[in-house]
Write a protein that holds these residues in place. Sequence first.
Motif, PDB file in Angstrom:
ATOM      1  N   GLY A  72      -0.697 -27.719 -46.756  1.00 39.62           N
ATOM      2  CA  GLY A  72       0.418 -26.842 -47.111  1.00 39.62           C
ATOM      3  C   GLY A  72       1.715 -27.254 -46.428  1.00 39.62           C
ATOM      4  N   LEU A  73       1.623 -27.633 -45.154  1.00 33.01           N
ATOM      5  CA  LEU A  73       2.814 -28.084 -44.429  1.00 33.01           C
ATOM      6  C   LEU A  73       3.335 -29.405 -44.984  1.00 33.01           C
ATOM      7  N   GLY A  74       2.432 -30.269 -45.412  1.00 37.30           N
ATOM      8  CA  GLY A  74       2.853 -31.536 -46.007  1.00 37.30           C
ATOM      9  C   GLY A  74       3.464 -31.357 -47.384  1.00 37.30           C
ATOM     10  N   GLU A  75       2.951 -30.399 -48.129  1.00 33.56           N
ATOM     11  CA  GLU A  75       3.433 -30.159 -49.488  1.00 33.56           C
ATOM     12  C   GLU A  75       4.769 -29.411 -49.508  1.00 33.56           C
ATOM     13  N   SER A  76       4.988 -28.538 -48.552  1.00 35.65           N
ATOM     14  CA  SER A  76       6.149 -27.641 -48.608  1.00 35.65           C
ATOM     15  C   SER A  76       7.506 -28.335 -48.687  1.00 35.65           C
ATOM     16  N   PRO A  77       7.756 -29.486 -48.038  1.00 35.39           N
ATOM     17  CA  PRO A  77       9.072 -30.109 -48.207  1.00 35.39           C
ATOM     18  C   PRO A  77       9.240 -30.831 -49.541  1.00 35.39           C
ATOM     19  N   PHE A  78       8.156 -31.053 -50.260  1.00 29.34           N
ATOM     20  CA  PHE A  78       8.237 -31.839 -51.488  1.00 29.34           C
ATOM     21  C   PHE A  78       9.080 -31.157 -52.567  1.00 29.34           C
ATOM     22  N   HIS A  79       8.815 -29.904 -52.841  1.00 26.82           N
ATOM     23  CA  HIS A  79       9.495 -29.226 -53.948  1.00 26.82           C
ATOM     24  C   HIS A  79      11.005 -29.150 -53.754  1.00 26.82           C
ATOM     25  N   PRO A  80      11.510 -28.708 -52.606  1.00 28.53           N
ATOM     26  CA  PRO A  80      12.969 -28.703 -52.450  1.00 28.53           C
ATOM     27  C   PRO A  80      13.577 -30.102 -52.561  1.00 28.53           C
ATOM     28  N   ALA A  81      12.888 -31.100 -51.998  1.00 26.86           N
ATOM     29  CA  ALA A  81      13.408 -32.473 -52.075  1.00 26.86           C
ATOM     30  C   ALA A  81      13.414 -32.974 -53.517  1.00 26.86           C
ATOM     31  N   ALA A  82      12.377 -32.645 -54.262  1.00 23.22           N
ATOM     32  CA  ALA A  82      12.308 -33.087 -55.664  1.00 23.22           C
ATOM     33  C   ALA A  82      13.425 -32.452 -56.490  1.00 23.22           C
ATOM     34  N   PHE A  83      13.662 -31.158 -56.301  1.00 22.24           N
ATOM     35  CA  PHE A  83      14.735 -30.499 -57.050  1.00 22.24           C
ATOM     36  C   PHE A  83      16.099 -31.051 -56.647  1.00 22.24           C
ATOM     37  N   ALA A  84      16.299 -31.309 -55.360  1.00 26.71           N
ATOM     38  CA  ALA A  84      17.572 -31.880 -54.908  1.00 26.71           C
ATOM     39  C   ALA A  84      17.780 -33.266 -55.503  1.00 26.71           C
TER      40      ALA A  84
ATOM     41  N   MET B 223      10.811 -37.293 -49.248  1.00 32.31           N
ATOM     42  CA  MET B 223       9.895 -36.891 -50.292  1.00 32.31           C
ATOM     43  C   MET B 223       8.611 -37.710 -50.220  1.00 32.31           C
ATOM     44  N   VAL B 224       8.746 -39.004 -49.985  1.00 34.40           N
ATOM     45  CA  VAL B 224       7.568 -39.871 -49.907  1.00 34.40           C
ATOM     46  C   VAL B 224       6.707 -39.497 -48.701  1.00 34.40           C
ATOM     47  N   VAL B 225       7.351 -39.176 -47.583  1.00 31.82           N
ATOM     48  CA  VAL B 225       6.607 -38.761 -46.390  1.00 31.82           C
ATOM     49  C   VAL B 225       5.807 -37.498 -46.689  1.00 31.82           C
ATOM     50  N   SER B 226       6.403 -36.587 -47.426  1.00 31.74           N
ATOM     51  CA  SER B 226       5.710 -35.366 -47.813  1.00 31.74           C
ATOM     52  C   SER B 226       4.457 -35.684 -48.626  1.00 31.74           C
ATOM     53  N   VAL B 227       4.574 -36.593 -49.589  1.00 30.08           N
ATOM     54  CA  VAL B 227       3.423 -36.968 -50.413  1.00 30.08           C
ATOM     55  C   VAL B 227       2.335 -37.626 -49.562  1.00 30.08           C
ATOM     56  N   VAL B 228       2.731 -38.441 -48.600  1.00 25.97           N
ATOM     57  CA  VAL B 228       1.752 -39.090 -47.718  1.00 25.97           C
ATOM     58  C   VAL B 228       1.007 -38.043 -46.897  1.00 25.97           C
TER      59      VAL B 228
END
Length: 125
Positions: free
Chosen positions: A32-44, A1-6
């Motif tokens: 968009g590619l950096g943001e896309s993994p954030f939401h699933p990781a945050a919900f998990a 998740m942190v990598v996604s935010v970076v």
Amino acid sequence: MVVSVVLWSACMGLTGFAAGLAMLCVCRIGLGLGESPFHPAAFALVADHHVPVKRARAMSVLSIGFQLGTVVGGTAAGFIAQRFGWRASFWVLGLVGLALAVVCRFVVVDGPKKTPAATAASGTG
């Protein structure tokens, strides 16, 4: 998740340096590619930290946070762009995101580890 935010924040900040359409497109696609993994990781992560009875409320709060962040971020970007130019809004939001990633690195933790026996007993397997 942190990598996604970076990645998301770095691409946001780099957008302010775009010198042409091609670079602008590359930066926005990267965002968009950096943001896309954030939401699933945050919900998990929220699901891992909350028992099923409280999980729906926690996910609702997370969803509200996403929407509120979009509104506040967009408003702030417009204000900054009006005062200092469009590039400055991308730089500021990118830097704020990178600062948030540093904080998250030390605050965000994985949920408790589930053993196979506990997973089978809870019926969440």
